[in-house]
Design an enzyme around this catalytic site. Sequence first.
Site, PDB file in Angstrom:
ATOM      1  N   CYS A  60       0.823  -1.210   0.000  1.00  0.00           N
ATOM      2  CA  CYS A  60       0.000   0.000   0.000  1.00  0.00           C
ATOM      3  C   CYS A  60       0.857   1.259   0.000  1.00  0.00           C
ATOM      4  CB  CYS A  60      -0.944   0.000   1.199  1.00  0.00           C
ATOM      5  SG  CYS A  60      -2.007  -1.441   1.245  1.00  0.00           S
ATOM      6  N   CYS A  66     -13.552   1.227   7.742  1.00  0.00           N
ATOM      7  CA  CYS A  66     -12.650   0.649   6.735  1.00  0.00           C
ATOM      8  C   CYS A  66     -12.821   1.365   5.407  1.00  0.00           C
ATOM      9  CB  CYS A  66     -12.967  -0.828   6.523  1.00  0.00           C
ATOM     10  SG  CYS A  66     -13.017  -1.787   8.044  1.00  0.00           S
ATOM     11  N   LYS A 106      -9.873   6.468   3.157  1.00  0.00           N
ATOM     12  CA  LYS A 106     -11.155   6.005   3.668  1.00  0.00           C
ATOM     13  C   LYS A 106     -12.307   6.313   2.701  1.00  0.00           C
ATOM     14  CE  LYS A 106     -14.464   4.870   6.423  1.00  0.00           C
ATOM     15  NZ  LYS A 106     -15.280   4.578   5.253  1.00  0.00           N
ATOM     16  N   HIS A 155      -8.847   3.791  -2.081  1.00  0.00           N
ATOM     17  CA  HIS A 155      -7.497   3.280  -1.886  1.00  0.00           C
ATOM     18  C   HIS A 155      -7.153   2.184  -2.901  1.00  0.00           C
ATOM     19  CE1 HIS A 155      -3.818   1.974  -0.201  1.00  0.00           C
ATOM     20  NE2 HIS A 155      -4.268   1.113   0.682  1.00  0.00           N
TER      21      HIS A 155
END
Lengths: 472, 403
Positions: free
Chosen positions: B91, B216, B343, B347
């Site tokens: 990430c 999440c 968020k 992502h």
Amino acid sequence: MAGIVSYGAYVPMYRLSRAILGQVWGGGGKGEKAICNCDEDSITMAVEAGVDCLKGMDRKSVDALYFASTTAPFKEKQSASIVAAALDLREDIVASDFGNSLRCGTVALKAALDAVKSGSARNVLLVIADCRLPAPNSAYEPLFGDGAAAFLIGASHVVAEIEASYYLTSEFIDVWRLETDRLPRSWEERFILDEGYEAHMKKAFNSFLKARNAKGKDFTRAAFYAPNARSHQAVVKILGLDPKTQVEEPLFDSVGNTGAALAPMTLVAALEGAKPGDKILLGNYGDGADAHALLVTENIAKMKDRRGIKTYLKSKVMLENYGKYLTFRDLMPSEETPMTRPRTSLTAMWRDRNWVYRCHGHHCQKCGKTQFPPQKRCMYCQAEEKFLEEVPLAERKGVLFTYSMDERTAVIDPPNILAAVNLEGEVRIFSQMTDRDVKNIRVGMPMEMTFRRIHDALGVHNYFWKCRPARD
Amino acid sequence: MAESIKDKVAIVGMGCTKFGERWDADIKDMITEAADEACKDAGVELKDIQAIWQGSQWGSQIVEGGVVTGTLVSSTLQTQYIPVTRVENACGTGAESLRGATFALAAKGYDLVMALGVEKCKDMGFGGLPSVWIGRWEPVYGAFGTGPGRYAMAATAYFAKYGLSNDDGKKLLAEISVKSHFYGAKNPKAHLRREVTVEQVLNAPMIAWPLGLFDCCGVTDGASAAILCRTEDAKKYRDDYVTIKAFGMAASPGWGKERIDYDFTYWDATQAAARAAYAEAGIKNPRKELDMVELHDCFSIAELIASESLFLCETGKFKEQMADKRAYYHDGEMPVNISGGLKSFGHPIGASGCREVYEVYKQIQKKAEEPSRQIKDVKLGLAHNQGGHPGKFVCGVTVVGAP
């Protein structure tokens, strides 16, 4: 005189009440049965019983490991070798699987005693575990339970001498599974109980007692196999035993019929309540029958810290519903998902065997810190690998430092609980948590390690250690 | 002797696709969208670009875990035999692509380069990210450890350390998500564009206790790109370019969750990368000196802990210094994730680090897509990007600002 030097037992945490089975299929039924978790099998239960049995014993003195079960997780590939590794036994031992008969445990007992008596082994660890799968809505479904027992067989410091044994072998067929069967098949019940169980037990016990010029009433306690409670009572009557004082109840209402492990577990229960001088009559059935006379010695007092049947029976969680049981036992087709399947590498597992199976960590001789898994450089002081010494960690107790409960991971029994556990000696283990009551988890609770089946990726059982809330 | 990178390299153009579940677009569409927008923004043509750093963890081959080479970009954009370097730090990939491009310029290997991050996550056929790692690296160790499961352990630990009841802890995290959704709703390119209330967050289905659905980030498709040159050439392309003030990059030794002295309530790699970046950029008091921060908030707890580990507030004081004072709103003392963050903006793994810089770049240029999101007078901003999981992060901190 050779006999039992130590004993241990294991009862899985989950219980299925027979009332739930009644709700699903109709009919009544009292009590409950123990069923192994979805990450347990006969290998992992054998390890649990073995750990209990080896408490305070010198593992280096174990010269052979015998694993007995009718439900060995592998058809080709020994179970005993995996159990031996998980119990961190020496490599230069004999390991053997005994199977196929409900009587495999007492057959293995004979082999163990013979090895000890002949002097070819100092101590033999005998582990017996079974988790037979009954067909849904069959007569066996409420009856069958899962569990394990273990005995260290040796010639010195025995807690119960095995004074004499009698073995009877018979080609009688009552219950069987063919090579590809998951579920048992059986012949007519009246035939298999009357002509099979009762007749063979009667013959074996009578021949044994006659040869010893003994009677049922000469024994303090009788612990023997029975397919069900009614048949058990029939043999109690044949032996002329007093049901109130002489009979060790074979756990039908609390654990169920644990197959090959039933007589051994009943014997453990009898030993838990035994005093020096007690005489125990042991009997087992399957492809014939056998009978044994045991004499309890004063060493029995040293066995008090075993969890055994007693402690493990008390620590339990009731399974909420039948659906969960079906998924635990893989009895239901499940939805196919495009999710990726886990993979494994037996090559990597082999390289990592000392920590994957034996749960060894590294102790740094430079900074004194212990760590898991083993490292190339100390994770605390970066010392080179030559300063890192392997240490066993499986038996260390710990406390839960932090955790999470993942509802969305593709595990059989969500949530998947990830846990960081701080073990004795300042060592942290990161692992999955099993045998947990999701409503009763809190930071700081006592934890311990347990050997489990992690997944079946690529068609092989992949075992490793998990943590669980302490079961004492 | 190594030299500081401060102000040596400028960003002269940036592009970012619409983030979201891009059922309409494949990975090639998104690479093209981001690259074209960046070129147009810089006023250059693709043939002017001399080298590309492509960041992607999987590309579009998430389930198979296929290797993505630089030809993903060259074959899409039809670049003709220029170098395309594929970088990957999970990430934290996006920051890595920018860093590679920047140092190559500083070394005077090239004059005009592109950094591009891209991920196509939604061709898989199921929600969430795949557990491709089960058995990939270790057959049984850490099996079934997912992103949400691993980050949630940090939430449990934070609550326990600072004596927050589960309800209070959940509420604190919910306020962060409410803010993320508030700004996502105002951002046309964002993935999640609906405001939520604290009650909605608290009542949402559980993903990995104590983190619920709104704690999440979603699983997002997207790409972002930057065109960079040495600062002395920047004026050729535009007047309102921004310069790189610092890169802090730290790979942690990786055994945090296995170390008895790690308590899961701070990101050590972030602290290390931040210290390095602040030293290089000459920042003494980040809360005072930084006008905005885009930080790696794949989960609400990630924003909380990253804020503390970037020293935007004192350790353990997030509630008092960030949440209670609403300091992290665009008109607050320390604006954080005014884009909506990972968020709500989304992502797409390898694209996020570059996308964070895109937000800082646009804010400095006063070009926030929606005026109500514009932070007043941004001169200096920070993008924080990390890959891995608590205890095992690689972290990139990129400081950019007006020259």
